[in-house]
Motif scaffolding. Structure first.
Motif, short mmCIF file in Angstrom:
data_model
loop_
_atom_site.label_atom_id
_atom_site.label_comp_id
_atom_site.label_asym_id
_atom_site.label_seq_id
_atom_site.Cartn_x
_atom_site.Cartn_y
_atom_site.Cartn_z
N THR A 107 0.82 -1.20 0.00
CA THR A 107 0.00 0.00 0.00
C THR A 107 0.85 1.26 0.00
OG1 THR A 107 -1.78 1.17 1.16
CG2 THR A 107 -0.16 0.03 2.52
N GLN A 108 0.30 2.32 -0.57
CA GLN A 108 0.99 3.61 -0.58
C GLN A 108 0.64 4.44 0.65
OE1 GLN A 108 3.28 4.40 -2.92
NE2 GLN A 108 2.93 2.36 -3.76
N ALA A 109 -0.32 3.96 1.44
CA ALA A 109 -0.76 4.70 2.63
C ALA A 109 -0.81 3.73 3.81
CB ALA A 109 -2.13 5.34 2.38
N SER A 110 0.36 3.30 4.25
CA SER A 110 0.43 2.28 5.29
C SER A 110 -0.13 2.77 6.63
CB SER A 110 1.87 1.80 5.46
OG SER A 110 2.73 2.89 5.79
N ARG A 111 0.08 4.01 6.97
CA ARG A 111 -0.42 4.53 8.25
C ARG A 111 -1.95 4.61 8.24
NH1 ARG A 111 3.87 5.78 11.13
NH2 ARG A 111 5.76 6.50 10.09
#
Length: 239
Positions: A107-111
């Motif tokens: 994913t590009q938005a792990s947080r």
């Protein structure tokens, strides 16, 4: 990320993929030996692993972060769905256990993904993450789904979870046999390599496996401390 989805489907249908499931299944069932009556979410590509608890759970679902392949595996007994990793379409506090495989590293938005997982996990629930190990050989093999995305070291994964308000209970590596089909066909040989790897090179397995719980106090503000100040003017008592 479509290539990662296709590679996972092809990989787990091959002998190397079957051997991978067998080795990782031992770690998973050791951590979660009995999920009777509990709810289970598989996030990423977890179709090969969720059947481990099929007869125990009250409800289980496999949620992909990408569209499924044109010809999905109809033999899977676990229902599948497509989700947005930043906004999971489930009520808050609805899952007792969450398993993430081929999710965080792609994913590009792990947080945002971990924050969404935090919300749908119950306060006493547990999370298992399986990600490619930066020090392992599997992260450098683009013929497997573990060679896709961004690999993590144990320290990096611990810090990532800590910043996302999770408390890591265990973090270790697994999958020591290299990604070659002949080794995984010979189950006894791969078992010996797995045991030897854990004893001799405990930080160099192909994947990092972390189990974590919600940190209920991590997001609370610190209590306000008493402050002292001095009056600029003298206060005179009235006569």
């Amino acid at each position: 990320m479509q290539d990662e989805v296709r590679s996972a489907d092809v990989f787990y249908e091959a002998p190397t993929g079957a051997g991978t499931v067998r080795l990782l299944a031992r770690r998973l069932t050791t951590s979660w030996p009995d999920l009777t009556g509990q709810t289970l979410l598989g996030l990423g590509y977890t179709t090969p692993f969720l059947p481990l608890w099929e007869r125990q759970t009250a409800f289980a679902v496999a949620a992909r972060l990408d569209p499924p392949p044109a010809h999905p595996n109809s033999r899977s007994p676990i229902p599948e769905c497509l989700v947005d990793g930043a906004k999971l379409p489930f009520p808050d506090l609805c899952f007792d256990r969450i398993l993430m495989v081929h999710a965080l590293e792609t994913t590009q938005a792990s947080r945002d993904l971990l924050r969404a997982v935090w919300k749908v996990l119950r306060d006493d629930g547990k999370l298992i993450l399986i990600v490619p190990n930066r020090r392992g050989i599997w992260a450098h093999s683009d013929t497997t789904p573990f060679g896709q995305g961004t690999p993590f070291s144990q320290r990096q994964l611990r810090e990532h979870l800590r910043q996302s308000m999770f408390h890591v209970e265990t973090c270790e590596t697994a999958l020591y046999p290299p990604p070659f089909s002949p080794l995984h066909r010979a189950s006894r040989v791969s078992d010996v390599i797995e045991r030897a790897g854990r004893a001799v090179l405990p930080a160099c397995g192909g994947v990092v496996v972390a189990e974590a719980v919600k940190d209920m106090w991590g997001g609370l503000p610190l209590p306000a401390s008493k402050s002292r100040f001095r009056l600029r003017r003298k206060v005179m008592e009235a006569v």
